[in-house]
Scaffold this motif. Structure first.
Motif, PDB file in Angstrom:
ATOM      1  N   ILE A  50       0.871  -1.187   0.000  1.00  0.00           N
ATOM      2  CA  ILE A  50       0.000   0.000   0.000  1.00  0.00           C
ATOM      3  C   ILE A  50       0.903   1.231   0.000  1.00  0.00           C
ATOM      4  CG2 ILE A  50      -1.757   1.279   1.266  1.00  0.00           C
ATOM      5  CD1 ILE A  50      -2.802  -1.303   2.365  1.00  0.00           C
ATOM      6  N   PRO A  51       1.047   1.926  -1.133  1.00  0.00           N
ATOM      7  CA  PRO A  51       1.933   3.099  -1.182  1.00  0.00           C
ATOM      8  C   PRO A  51       1.203   4.353  -0.697  1.00  0.00           C
ATOM      9  CG  PRO A  51       1.086   2.650  -3.361  1.00  0.00           C
ATOM     10  CD  PRO A  51       0.515   1.587  -2.465  1.00  0.00           C
ATOM     11  N   PRO A  52       1.898   5.287  -0.063  1.00  0.00           N
ATOM     12  CA  PRO A  52       1.278   6.564   0.313  1.00  0.00           C
ATOM     13  C   PRO A  52       1.133   7.472  -0.914  1.00  0.00           C
ATOM     14  CG  PRO A  52       3.573   6.526   0.969  1.00  0.00           C
ATOM     15  CD  PRO A  52       3.282   5.165   0.426  1.00  0.00           C
ATOM     16  N   VAL A  53       0.096   8.279  -0.901  1.00  0.00           N
ATOM     17  CA  VAL A  53      -0.139   9.207  -2.009  1.00  0.00           C
ATOM     18  C   VAL A  53       0.524  10.549  -1.670  1.00  0.00           C
ATOM     19  CG1 VAL A  53      -2.256   8.084  -2.716  1.00  0.00           C
ATOM     20  CG2 VAL A  53      -2.361   9.886  -1.010  1.00  0.00           C
ATOM     21  N   PRO A  54       1.045  11.265  -2.651  1.00  0.00           N
ATOM     22  CA  PRO A  54       1.683  12.556  -2.356  1.00  0.00           C
ATOM     23  C   PRO A  54       0.651  13.654  -2.113  1.00  0.00           C
ATOM     24  CG  PRO A  54       1.760  12.092  -4.699  1.00  0.00           C
ATOM     25  CD  PRO A  54       1.170  10.873  -4.070  1.00  0.00           C
ATOM     26  N   GLY A  55       1.110  14.713  -1.483  1.00  0.00           N
ATOM     27  CA  GLY A  55       0.262  15.876  -1.274  1.00  0.00           C
ATOM     28  C   GLY A  55      -0.387  15.914   0.087  1.00  0.00           C
ATOM     29  N   GLU A  56      -1.506  16.642   0.160  1.00  0.00           N
ATOM     30  CA  GLU A  56      -2.187  16.842   1.433  1.00  0.00           C
ATOM     31  C   GLU A  56      -2.835  15.567   1.954  1.00  0.00           C
ATOM     32  OE1 GLU A  56      -4.991  19.911   0.798  1.00  0.00           O
ATOM     33  OE2 GLU A  56      -3.505  21.499   0.480  1.00  0.00           O
ATOM     34  N   LEU A  57      -3.197  14.662   1.067  1.00  0.00           N
ATOM     35  CA  LEU A  57      -3.885  13.436   1.484  1.00  0.00           C
ATOM     36  C   LEU A  57      -2.924  12.367   2.004  1.00  0.00           C
ATOM     37  CD1 LEU A  57      -6.443  13.069  -1.433  1.00  0.00           C
ATOM     38  CD2 LEU A  57      -6.865  13.973   0.845  1.00  0.00           C
ATOM     39  N   CYS A  58      -1.639  12.645   2.013  1.00  0.00           N
ATOM     40  CA  CYS A  58      -0.675  11.605   2.394  1.00  0.00           C
ATOM     41  C   CYS A  58      -0.868  11.162   3.837  1.00  0.00           C
ATOM     42  CB  CYS A  58       0.747  12.122   2.191  1.00  0.00           C
ATOM     43  SG  CYS A  58       2.030  10.936   2.674  1.00  0.00           S
TER      44      CYS A  58
END
Length: 393
Positions: A50-58
């Protein structure tokens, strides 16, 4: 087609899409004295990355709820249980240590039953013929019909007489005479075997005296194995070589669940990274990799965050482990607990006493590579090089 907007107000569990205050997937947490990293557990147990998403939603979308943590922990425990049981079963199977119990056969006792043999057809015909002859004789003596008008059919029927041969019963078997009791001859007691001397087991620290220490021209030390002649720059490398090669004390290998390779436990994470692309636990500050997540957490706390549970108050030094802290405390004390039995000298550390005992045993491990003169202590060898061979330093 109309698109639906998903508004996330709190943390989002990436496993069940529940919202709330949850735990980060990559943050190490302690449960029952064990450090858990949930992203690594998902990758190792379920092969899910499960990779983290970039930006504010990380931050708010890279979490997991407590219910999913419990299910993930159960899955990891069950996988470990199956792997351990399978490894133990195969080990016992290849050693022929597993045997099946054969069902015991019950022997039933036979009951003697006396069976009366039925009369054959020929015997029955003979009996009927005899009865007919008797009836004819009766009619002859009676002289035909009586005045009362009674016929032979009106006479009462007499039951046939059974022959003596058919009434014979089976004779009872005679009891067999009991056999005289057998007197067992006592065997003479076996002669006591001579106890063979057991081979002496090699002690754990014997590898320390199985090398020859020499000093090179540049001042470096060489640890040469007496058994095979190999040389090592560091003493721990020689100890590892001697224990694995000559004492056959190799670490137990652990099978990989993705391939047929077997590696030691401390090299498993590096094998998974090299062969299967699963990254090993690494420090985000310095990039150093570790075999276990707990070692990574200990490294980050001590070297990057300055946290330590062991601090010396007199000199304000911090230590990573309790053993190193206790070893350092001896330096501040005046107690010399290790005393020599041959002389009156005493030492603070056991290593000092062991080195001193080499003087009494005249064991000279440090040899000069120029004049082949040997010394007990390494400091004596260094002093000899500075005085006798200053050009070699």
């Amino acid at each position: 087609m109309a698109t639906k907007t998903w508004k996330i107000e709190k943390d989002l569990c990436r496993c069940c899409h529940g919202e709330g205050a949850f735990n980060n997937l990559a943050e190490p947490r302690t449960f029952l004295d064990k450090v858990e990293v949930y992203s690594d557990m998902l990758r190792e147990c379920l092969d899910i990355d499960i990779p983290p998403v970039p930006g504010e939603l990380c931050a708010i979308t890279y979490t997991i709820c407590n219910a999913c943590i419990a299910r993930l922990r159960d899955a990891c425990n069950f996988k470990k249980q199956v792997q351990d049981c399978e490894q133990r079963f195969m080990t016992l199977y290849y050693k022929n240590a597993i045997q099946g119990l054969k069902p015991a056969t019950k022997v039933k006792e036979e009951i003697e039953v006396s069976i009366e043999h039925a009369q054959s057809d020929t015997d029955a015909d003979i009996v009927l013929k005899k009865e007919d002859e008797d009836d004819d004789d009766d009619n002859h003596f009676l002289g035909g019909d009586d005045d009362d008008g009674m016929s032979d059919d009106d006479l009462p029927i007499k039951p046939p007489k059974q022959s003596v041969s058919t009434m014979k019963t089976r004779p009872k078997p005679k009891p067999k005479p009991k056999a005289p009791p057998v007197v067992k001859k006592l065997k003479p007691p076996p002669k006591p075997k001579k106890a063979e001397p057991k081979p002496a087991k090699e002690k754990k620290g014997e590898e320390k005296e199985e090398f020859t220490l020499t000093a090179e021209a540049d001042g470096t030390e060489k640890f040469t194995c007496k058994a095979c002649g190999k040389s090592f720059n560091l003493k721990p490398l020689f100890i590892q070589h001697y224990r694995h090669v000559h004492l056959k004390l190799r670490p137990k290998l652990r099978g990989c669940h993705l391939c047929s390779d077997k590696v030691p436990s401390h090299l498993r994470t590096f094998h998974m990274e090299k062969c299967h692309g699963q990254p090993a636990p690494s420090c985000g500050a310095c990039g150093k990799k570790f075999a276990y997540p707990a070692r990574l957490l200990q490294h980050q706390k001590f070297y990057h965050m300055g946290e330590s549970d062991y601090r010396c108050e007199p000199c304000n030094l911090k230590f990573k482990s309790r053993s190193k802290y206790k070893y350092h405390l001896v330096k501040h004390g005046d107690v010399k607990a290790y005393k020599c039995e041959l002389c009156d000298k005493s030492f603070k550390w056991k290593s000092g006493l062991n080195c001193h005992m080499l003087i009494h045993k005249n064991i000279r491990r440090h040899v000069c590579h120029i004049c082949q003169e040997s010394f007990v202590q390494h400091t004596s060898l260094k002093y000899h090089l500075t005085k006798k061979h200053p050009e070699a330093i």
